[in-house]
Design a protein around this motif. Structure first.
Motif, PDB file in Angstrom:
ATOM      1  N   SER A 161       2.695  -7.209   8.390  1.00 33.83           N
ATOM      2  CA  SER A 161       1.289  -7.079   8.003  1.00 33.83           C
ATOM      3  C   SER A 161       0.546  -8.392   7.780  1.00 33.83           C
ATOM      4  O   SER A 161      -0.632  -8.366   7.462  1.00 33.83           O
ATOM      5  CB  SER A 161       1.207  -6.250   6.710  1.00 33.83           C
ATOM      6  N   ASN A 173      -7.212  -4.662   1.257  1.00 36.35           N
ATOM      7  CA  ASN A 173      -6.860  -4.032  -0.021  1.00 36.35           C
ATOM      8  C   ASN A 173      -6.460  -5.087  -1.041  1.00 36.35           C
ATOM      9  O   ASN A 173      -5.989  -6.169  -0.678  1.00 36.35           O
ATOM     10  CB  ASN A 173      -5.626  -3.140   0.157  1.00 36.35           C
ATOM     11  N   TYR A 211      -1.225 -10.100  15.102  1.00 40.35           N
ATOM     12  CA  TYR A 211      -1.158  -8.950  14.186  1.00 40.35           C
ATOM     13  C   TYR A 211      -2.170  -7.873  14.589  1.00 40.35           C
ATOM     14  O   TYR A 211      -1.800  -6.713  14.807  1.00 40.35           O
ATOM     15  CB  TYR A 211      -1.422  -9.407  12.738  1.00 40.35           C
ATOM     16  N   LYS A 254      -1.652  -3.990  16.070  1.00 32.92           N
ATOM     17  CA  LYS A 254      -2.162  -2.785  15.403  1.00 32.92           C
ATOM     18  C   LYS A 254      -3.082  -1.998  16.354  1.00 32.92           C
ATOM     19  O   LYS A 254      -3.042  -0.762  16.391  1.00 32.92           O
ATOM     20  CB  LYS A 254      -2.927  -3.158  14.127  1.00 32.92           C
ATOM     21  N   ASP A 274      12.140   2.942   4.640  1.00 30.99           N
ATOM     22  CA  ASP A 274      11.718   1.536   4.664  1.00 30.99           C
ATOM     23  C   ASP A 274      12.909   0.663   5.035  1.00 30.99           C
ATOM     24  O   ASP A 274      14.024   0.880   4.561  1.00 30.99           O
ATOM     25  CB  ASP A 274      11.183   1.146   3.276  1.00 30.99           C
ATOM     26  N   ASN A 327      15.013   1.479   9.854  1.00 32.82           N
ATOM     27  CA  ASN A 327      14.005   0.778  10.648  1.00 32.82           C
ATOM     28  C   ASN A 327      13.237   1.788  11.506  1.00 32.82           C
ATOM     29  O   ASN A 327      13.863   2.614  12.191  1.00 32.82           O
ATOM     30  CB  ASN A 327      14.756  -0.223  11.546  1.00 32.82           C
ATOM     31  N   ILE A 361       0.842  -1.212   0.000  1.00 34.84           N
ATOM     32  CA  ILE A 361       0.000   0.000   0.000  1.00 34.84           C
ATOM     33  C   ILE A 361       0.871   1.253   0.000  1.00 34.84           C
ATOM     34  O   ILE A 361       0.593   2.219  -0.718  1.00 34.84           O
ATOM     35  CB  ILE A 361      -0.977   0.012   1.196  1.00 34.84           C
TER      36      ILE A 361
HETATM   37  P1  NAD Z   1       3.448  -4.833   3.353  1.00 35.45           P
HETATM   38  O1  NAD Z   1       3.805  -5.988   4.237  1.00 35.45           O
HETATM   39  O2  NAD Z   1       3.241  -5.083   1.903  1.00 35.45           O
HETATM   40  O3  NAD Z   1       4.582  -3.708   3.462  1.00 35.45           O
HETATM   41  C1  NAD Z   1       5.148  -3.316   4.672  1.00 35.45           C
HETATM   42  C2  NAD Z   1       6.360  -2.450   4.365  1.00 35.45           C
HETATM   43  O4  NAD Z   1       6.896  -1.987   5.618  1.00 35.45           O
HETATM   44  C3  NAD Z   1       7.499  -3.183   3.646  1.00 35.45           C
HETATM   45  O5  NAD Z   1       8.032  -2.384   2.618  1.00 35.45           O
HETATM   46  C4  NAD Z   1       8.527  -3.422   4.738  1.00 35.45           C
HETATM   47  O6  NAD Z   1       9.873  -3.483   4.243  1.00 35.45           O
HETATM   48  C5  NAD Z   1       8.308  -2.204   5.623  1.00 35.45           C
HETATM   49  N1  NAD Z   1       8.717  -2.445   7.022  1.00 35.45           N
HETATM   50  C6  NAD Z   1       8.416  -3.521   7.794  1.00 35.45           C
HETATM   51  N2  NAD Z   1       8.990  -3.385   9.008  1.00 35.45           N
HETATM   52  C7  NAD Z   1       9.647  -2.188   9.005  1.00 35.45           C
HETATM   53  C8  NAD Z   1      10.409  -1.483   9.970  1.00 35.45           C
HETATM   54  N3  NAD Z   1      10.625  -1.992  11.197  1.00 35.45           N
HETATM   55  N4  NAD Z   1      10.898  -0.261   9.630  1.00 35.45           N
HETATM   56  C9  NAD Z   1      10.699   0.251   8.389  1.00 35.45           C
HETATM   57  N5  NAD Z   1      10.012  -0.388   7.434  1.00 35.45           N
HETATM   58  C10 NAD Z   1       9.482  -1.592   7.737  1.00 35.45           C
HETATM   59  O7  NAD Z   1       2.176  -4.181   4.030  1.00 35.45           O
HETATM   60  P2  NAD Z   1       0.894  -3.484   3.355  1.00 35.45           P
HETATM   61  O8  NAD Z   1      -0.094  -4.534   3.008  1.00 35.45           O
HETATM   62  O9  NAD Z   1       1.341  -2.521   2.344  1.00 35.45           O
HETATM   63  O10 NAD Z   1       0.303  -2.703   4.612  1.00 35.45           O
HETATM   64  C11 NAD Z   1       0.719  -1.372   4.903  1.00 35.45           C
HETATM   65  C12 NAD Z   1       0.000  -0.887   6.141  1.00 35.45           C
HETATM   66  O11 NAD Z   1      -1.401  -0.940   5.925  1.00 35.45           O
HETATM   67  C13 NAD Z   1       0.264  -1.755   7.390  1.00 35.45           C
HETATM   68  O12 NAD Z   1       0.397  -0.884   8.481  1.00 35.45           O
HETATM   69  C14 NAD Z   1      -0.975  -2.616   7.510  1.00 35.45           C
HETATM   70  O13 NAD Z   1      -1.211  -2.948   8.850  1.00 35.45           O
HETATM   71  C15 NAD Z   1      -2.041  -1.679   6.964  1.00 35.45           C
HETATM   72  N6  NAD Z   1      -3.212  -2.317   6.328  1.00 35.45           N
HETATM   73  C16 NAD Z   1      -3.053  -3.243   5.337  1.00 35.45           C
HETATM   74  C17 NAD Z   1      -4.183  -3.784   4.728  1.00 35.45           C
HETATM   75  C18 NAD Z   1      -4.057  -4.768   3.586  1.00 35.45           C
HETATM   76  O14 NAD Z   1      -5.087  -5.251   3.087  1.00 35.45           O
HETATM   77  N7  NAD Z   1      -2.871  -5.066   3.087  1.00 35.45           N
HETATM   78  C19 NAD Z   1      -5.461  -3.407   5.152  1.00 35.45           C
HETATM   79  C20 NAD Z   1      -5.579  -2.464   6.185  1.00 35.45           C
HETATM   80  C21 NAD Z   1      -4.445  -1.925   6.751  1.00 35.45           C
END
Ligand code: NAD
Ligand code: TYD
Length: 339
Positions: free
Chosen positions: A85, A183, A153, A157, A33, A59, A12
């Motif tokens: 996530s 999403n 998880y 959150k 990231d 981080n 996202i």
């Molecule tokens: P994702 O797992 O695809 O991406 C997570 C990103 O965060 C990665 O690029 C990873 O390298 C980075 N990351 C992880 N740990 C880190 C750290 N300690 N420091 C810096 N970077 C770090 O996740 P996503 O699906 O894109 O979700 C993004 C956000 O949206 C999350 O907070 C998730 O909880 C929230 N969310 C996701 C969904 C969904 O359907 N995917 C729905 C609602 C909310």
């Protein structure tokens, strides 16, 4: 404006980086990231040369790194997507979820206080509300629904959300939170249901469906989510929570069948496998608040979104083939071989 987007190499966050650079070419986006297994520089390849974009590897839970990030880039706004996530991974290793999702959020907000940012936005999830029964189609999550989590998880959150609201109340940090439904769309890591099904089906491999495939999710095209966050950080009220989603509920089996139809692949690929422990039954968002206050509504119909998503995976095979040919193979074996 300078906007720090954490987790911008993920699904996202990566879509949000592209969205912001297109919609607000006057702003500067700094992607921060850690490049965990879920972060992918190929997602950002076509913006790396953009003078309004900067990538910094680091981080969110590392105070020193975060402090230099803020000192060097003077952010006006911070949007925190960085997180562990995946629910299934949180069942294998909960500790990492506490470290990144809870501690990392606190570290970022401490830097926001020190450097007096205008807005800290926390990207959260509808999973903090727990689940709804399958036989009560009249029930939806509103912003007033109590937090009631099921997985490590979602518990991490929800903990982060409470910390964000505490920083608003105690320190007056200008925060906002959005809680979004599931999403789907481009750049989605193939451990999650829809990209998993697309990539497995393209290889004529079995499609693991947990339990009977009756669990319900409220699906949102990722660009609609990005548009909602963009409106919240620019026009949304401080200290507020906004639910994002839009009456687009499907059982997992319906989702899998829609994807198979789009790909022209047979339903005989479906395999019902052991259920996820603690598996949430149904998520369903009531988006009345964001619609009333900010005029936001989802624009992409599920069938159109699935069509666009499948086309993207067909046109971008190297992006996902690089992922599934590496370390991901070990994860897949651990998660599915004895199921
Ligand atoms: P994702 O797992 O695809 O991406 C997570 C990103 O965060 C990665 O690029 C990873 O390298 C980075 N990351 C992880 N740990 C880190 C750290 N300690 N420091 C810096 N970077 C770090 O996740 P996503 O699906 O894109 O979700 C993004 C956000 O949206 C999350 O907070 C998730 O909880 C929230 N969310 C996701 C969904 C969904 O359907 N995917 C729905 C609602 C909310
Ligand atoms: P997922 O994409 O992991 O998102 P979340 O758990 O955050 O909702 O899963 C979506 C739904 O699909 C969820 O009900 C679990 C189910 N699922 C399967 O049936 N098989 C799978 O292999 C995966 C990954 C998920």
């Amino acid at each position: 404006m300078n906007i720090i987007v954490t987790g911008g190499a993920g699904f996202i966050g990566g879509n949000f980086v592209h969205f912001e650079l297109k919609q607000h070419p006057e702003d500067h986006i700094i992607c921060y990231d850690a490049l965990t297994y879920a972060g992918n520089m190929e997602t950002l390849a076509d913006v790396m040369d953009n003078p309004h974009f900067t990538f910094v590897k680091g981080n969110i839970a590392d105070r020193k790194q975060v402090d230099s990030l803020f000192r060097d880039h003077h952010p006006d706004i911070v949007v925190n997507f960085a997180a562990e996530s995946h629910v299934d991974r949180s069942i294998l290793d909960p500790g990492l979820f506490l470290q990144t999702n809870v501690l990392g959020t606190g570290v970022l907000m401490d830097a926001c206080r020190k450097y007096s940012i205008k807005r800290y936005h926390q990207v959260s999830t509808d999973e903090v509300y727990g689940d709804l029964p399958l036989d009560r189609a009249d029930l939806f999550f509103t912003e007033m629904t109590p937090l009631h989590t099921s997985s490590p998880y979602s518990a991490s959150k929800a903990s982060a959300d409470l910390l964000v609201l505490a920083y608003y109340r105690t320190f007056g940090l200008p925060v906002s939170i959005s809680r979004c439904s599931n999403n789907y769309g481009p750049y989605h890591f193939p451990e999650k249901l829809i990209p998993l099904i697309i990539t497995q089906a393209l290889a004529d491999r079995p499609l693991p469906v947990y339990g009977k495939g009756e669990n319900v999710r409220d699906w949102l095209y990722v660009v609609d989510h990005c548009r909602a966050i963009d409106q919240i950080i620019r026009k949304g009220r401080e200290g507020e929570v906004y639910n994002i989603g839009g009456h687009n509920e499907r059982t997992n089996l319906q989702v899998v069948k829609t994807v198979l139809k789009e790909l022209g692949k047979p339903e005989s690929l479906i395999r019902f496998v052991a259920d996820r422990p603690g598996h949430d039954r149904r998520y369903a968002i009531d988006p009345t608040k964001i619609h009333r206050e900010l005029g936001w509504l989802p624009e992409t119909k599920f069938d159109d979104g699935i069509h666009q998503t499948v086309q993207w995976y067909l046109n971008n095979k190297p992006w996902w083939q690089h992922i599934i040919s590496g370390e991901y193979q070990n994860y897949y074996r651990e998660m599915y071989s004895n199921r």
